[in-house]
Design a protein around this motif. Sequence first.
Motif, PDB file in Angstrom:
ATOM      1  N   ILE A 113       0.858  -1.179   0.000  1.00 41.15           N
ATOM      2  CA  ILE A 113       0.000   0.000   0.000  1.00 41.15           C
ATOM      3  C   ILE A 113       0.894   1.229   0.000  1.00 41.15           C
ATOM      4  CG2 ILE A 113      -1.769   1.298   1.248  1.00 41.15           C
ATOM      5  CD1 ILE A 113      -2.798  -1.344   2.333  1.00 41.15           C
ATOM      6  N   GLY A 114       0.585   2.174  -0.854  1.00 41.23           N
ATOM      7  CA  GLY A 114       1.380   3.388  -0.920  1.00 41.23           C
ATOM      8  C   GLY A 114       0.897   4.303  -2.023  1.00 41.23           C
ATOM      9  N   ASN A 115       1.654   5.333  -2.234  1.00 42.59           N
ATOM     10  CA  ASN A 115       1.292   6.329  -3.233  1.00 42.59           C
ATOM     11  C   ASN A 115       2.574   6.769  -3.934  1.00 42.59           C
ATOM     12  OD1 ASN A 115       0.538   8.692  -4.603  1.00 42.59           O
ATOM     13  ND2 ASN A 115      -1.111   9.061  -3.150  1.00 42.59           N
ATOM     14  N   GLU A 116       2.629   6.550  -5.237  1.00 41.70           N
ATOM     15  CA  GLU A 116       3.856   6.837  -5.972  1.00 41.70           C
ATOM     16  C   GLU A 116       4.144   8.321  -6.144  1.00 41.70           C
ATOM     17  OE1 GLU A 116       0.426   6.095  -8.442  1.00 41.70           O
ATOM     18  OE2 GLU A 116       1.594   4.505  -7.558  1.00 41.70           O
ATOM     19  N   ILE A 117       3.226   9.188  -5.797  1.00 45.03           N
ATOM     20  CA  ILE A 117       3.505  10.627  -5.899  1.00 45.03           C
ATOM     21  C   ILE A 117       3.781  11.267  -4.535  1.00 45.03           C
ATOM     22  CG2 ILE A 117       2.226  10.892  -8.049  1.00 45.03           C
ATOM     23  CD1 ILE A 117      -0.018  12.241  -6.390  1.00 45.03           C
ATOM     24  N   LYS A 118       3.856  10.435  -3.496  1.00 43.85           N
ATOM     25  CA  LYS A 118       4.221  10.920  -2.162  1.00 43.85           C
ATOM     26  C   LYS A 118       5.512  10.226  -1.759  1.00 43.85           C
ATOM     27  CE  LYS A 118      -0.350  12.067  -0.458  1.00 43.85           C
ATOM     28  NZ  LYS A 118      -1.346  11.751   0.575  1.00 43.85           N
ATOM     29  N   ARG A 119       6.567  10.909  -1.887  1.00 43.67           N
ATOM     30  CA  ARG A 119       7.944  10.432  -1.746  1.00 43.67           C
ATOM     31  C   ARG A 119       8.108   9.110  -1.001  1.00 43.67           C
ATOM     32  NH1 ARG A 119      12.258  14.683  -0.722  1.00 43.67           N
ATOM     33  NH2 ARG A 119      13.418  12.927  -1.538  1.00 43.67           N
ATOM     34  N   ASP A 120       8.170   9.121   0.317  1.00 44.09           N
ATOM     35  CA  ASP A 120       8.436   7.896   1.077  1.00 44.09           C
ATOM     36  C   ASP A 120       7.257   6.935   1.100  1.00 44.09           C
ATOM     37  OD1 ASP A 120      11.029   8.611   1.672  1.00 44.09           O
ATOM     38  OD2 ASP A 120      10.616   9.198   3.741  1.00 44.09           O
ATOM     39  N   LEU A 176       4.977  -0.102  -2.026  1.00 49.46           N
ATOM     40  CA  LEU A 176       4.827  -0.544  -3.413  1.00 49.46           C
ATOM     41  C   LEU A 176       6.151  -1.096  -3.945  1.00 49.46           C
ATOM     42  CD1 LEU A 176       2.807   2.515  -4.817  1.00 49.46           C
ATOM     43  CD2 LEU A 176       1.906   0.434  -3.750  1.00 49.46           C
ATOM     44  N   GLU A 177       7.242  -0.418  -3.628  1.00 49.63           N
ATOM     45  CA  GLU A 177       8.564  -0.835  -4.108  1.00 49.63           C
ATOM     46  C   GLU A 177       8.980  -2.181  -3.500  1.00 49.63           C
ATOM     47  OE1 GLU A 177      10.662   0.700  -6.319  1.00 49.63           O
ATOM     48  OE2 GLU A 177       9.175   2.247  -6.742  1.00 49.63           O
ATOM     49  N   VAL A 178       8.751  -2.343  -2.216  1.00 55.63           N
ATOM     50  CA  VAL A 178       9.131  -3.593  -1.553  1.00 55.63           C
ATOM     51  C   VAL A 178       8.333  -4.756  -2.144  1.00 55.63           C
ATOM     52  CG1 VAL A 178       9.072  -4.877   0.631  1.00 55.63           C
ATOM     53  CG2 VAL A 178       9.982  -2.544   0.574  1.00 55.63           C
ATOM     54  N   VAL A 179       7.038  -4.588  -2.307  1.00 53.87           N
ATOM     55  CA  VAL A 179       6.214  -5.681  -2.837  1.00 53.87           C
ATOM     56  C   VAL A 179       6.570  -5.993  -4.286  1.00 53.87           C
ATOM     57  CG1 VAL A 179       3.846  -6.363  -3.429  1.00 53.87           C
ATOM     58  CG2 VAL A 179       4.364  -5.433  -1.165  1.00 53.87           C
ATOM     59  N   ALA A 180       6.871  -4.987  -5.085  1.00 50.54           N
ATOM     60  CA  ALA A 180       7.288  -5.240  -6.473  1.00 50.54           C
ATOM     61  C   ALA A 180       8.559  -6.089  -6.499  1.00 50.54           C
ATOM     62  CB  ALA A 180       7.500  -3.919  -7.207  1.00 50.54           C
ATOM     63  N   ALA A 181       9.495  -5.804  -5.620  1.00 47.73           N
ATOM     64  CA  ALA A 181      10.737  -6.591  -5.554  1.00 47.73           C
ATOM     65  C   ALA A 181      10.475  -7.996  -5.026  1.00 47.73           C
ATOM     66  CB  ALA A 181      11.760  -5.875  -4.676  1.00 47.73           C
ATOM     67  N   GLU A 237       9.222   2.345   8.672  1.00 47.45           N
ATOM     68  CA  GLU A 237       9.372   3.715   9.165  1.00 47.45           C
ATOM     69  C   GLU A 237       9.880   4.608   8.031  1.00 47.45           C
ATOM     70  OE1 GLU A 237       8.876   6.432  12.086  1.00 47.45           O
ATOM     71  OE2 GLU A 237       8.966   4.344  12.750  1.00 47.45           O
ATOM     72  N   VAL A 238       9.197   5.732   7.833  1.00 49.47           N
ATOM     73  CA  VAL A 238       9.596   6.691   6.805  1.00 49.47           C
ATOM     74  C   VAL A 238       9.759   8.068   7.426  1.00 49.47           C
ATOM     75  CG1 VAL A 238       8.488   5.379   4.947  1.00 49.47           C
ATOM     76  CG2 VAL A 238       7.205   7.193   6.108  1.00 49.47           C
ATOM     77  N   ALA A 239      10.416   8.952   6.691  1.00 49.81           N
ATOM     78  CA  ALA A 239      10.619  10.318   7.181  1.00 49.81           C
ATOM     79  C   ALA A 239       9.316  11.110   7.086  1.00 49.81           C
ATOM     80  CB  ALA A 239      11.727  11.011   6.390  1.00 49.81           C
ATOM     81  N   ASP A 240       8.645  11.035   5.943  1.00 44.09           N
ATOM     82  CA  ASP A 240       7.413  11.800   5.753  1.00 44.09           C
ATOM     83  C   ASP A 240       6.577  11.142   4.654  1.00 44.09           C
ATOM     84  OD1 ASP A 240       5.366  13.600   5.331  1.00 44.09           O
ATOM     85  OD2 ASP A 240       6.676  15.338   5.077  1.00 44.09           O
ATOM     86  N   PRO A 241       5.489  10.467   5.023  1.00 39.54           N
ATOM     87  CA  PRO A 241       4.677   9.798   4.004  1.00 39.54           C
ATOM     88  C   PRO A 241       3.715  10.743   3.284  1.00 39.54           C
ATOM     89  CG  PRO A 241       3.732   9.423   6.148  1.00 39.54           C
ATOM     90  CD  PRO A 241       5.005  10.205   6.372  1.00 39.54           C
ATOM     91  N   PHE A 242       3.713  12.011   3.652  1.00 35.61           N
ATOM     92  CA  PHE A 242       2.738  12.949   3.088  1.00 35.61           C
ATOM     93  C   PHE A 242       3.347  13.970   2.136  1.00 35.61           C
ATOM     94  CE2 PHE A 242       1.267  11.721   7.373  1.00 35.61           C
ATOM     95  CZ  PHE A 242       0.214  10.917   6.968  1.00 35.61           C
ATOM     96  N   GLU A 243       4.675  14.012   2.032  1.00 30.36           N
ATOM     97  CA  GLU A 243       5.332  14.981   1.166  1.00 30.36           C
ATOM     98  C   GLU A 243       5.191  14.553  -0.293  1.00 30.36           C
ATOM     99  OE1 GLU A 243       9.773  16.761   0.207  1.00 30.36           O
ATOM    100  OE2 GLU A 243       9.527  15.401   1.887  1.00 30.36           O
ATOM    101  N   TYR A 244       4.634  15.441  -1.107  1.00 30.70           N
ATOM    102  CA  TYR A 244       4.505  15.153  -2.533  1.00 30.70           C
ATOM    103  C   TYR A 244       5.838  15.354  -3.235  1.00 30.70           C
ATOM    104  CZ  TYR A 244      -0.546  14.962  -2.118  1.00 30.70           C
ATOM    105  OH  TYR A 244      -1.816  14.596  -1.786  1.00 30.70           O
ATOM    106  N   GLY A 245       6.130  14.479  -4.160  1.00 28.22           N
ATOM    107  CA  GLY A 245       7.349  14.586  -4.939  1.00 28.22           C
ATOM    108  C   GLY A 245       7.790  13.214  -5.406  1.00 28.22           C
TER     109      GLY A 245
END
Length: 157
Positions: free
Chosen positions: A8-15, A20-25, A120-128
Amino acid sequence: MDTLVLGIGNEIKRDDIVGLEVVAALETRLDSPDVAFETMNSGRLMLIDELSGHDQVCIVDSIVTEDGEPGDWYVFDPQAVEPDKESGGLATHNVGLGTLTTLGEAMGESMPGITIYAIEVADPFEYGEGMTDPVREALPDLIDDIGEEIERQLLAA
């Protein structure tokens, strides 16, 4: 045993992309006919349909805790991460997985056992684009460590 590994995640919100990346791998690493892999950009009540019918679900998602360092990861039972009054209580936009499972069962759905792998992420809400450096640097170890943990869970089932 039918298992779903769900990122679960959002590819337009940095961390927030880390799940998504872990599950793809892991999809290439855990090649098994009894394991399905999916990713979603949203959780909430829509998860009932995704979870229903599987024997077991492993969810990989981001989290921010008070004392954690980006790249740390944790294993949770769904009941451990239920929304409380301090987080706004229960609403359709913050339904916890324990409550979601109860709702699904009340609707006649077959709900699985769920394990949450929270990174654990730094900021799951920052767009970029692109993860922050600490999360990006931790990604290979996260894939290995969480992959090993899911493999152990599958062997124990």
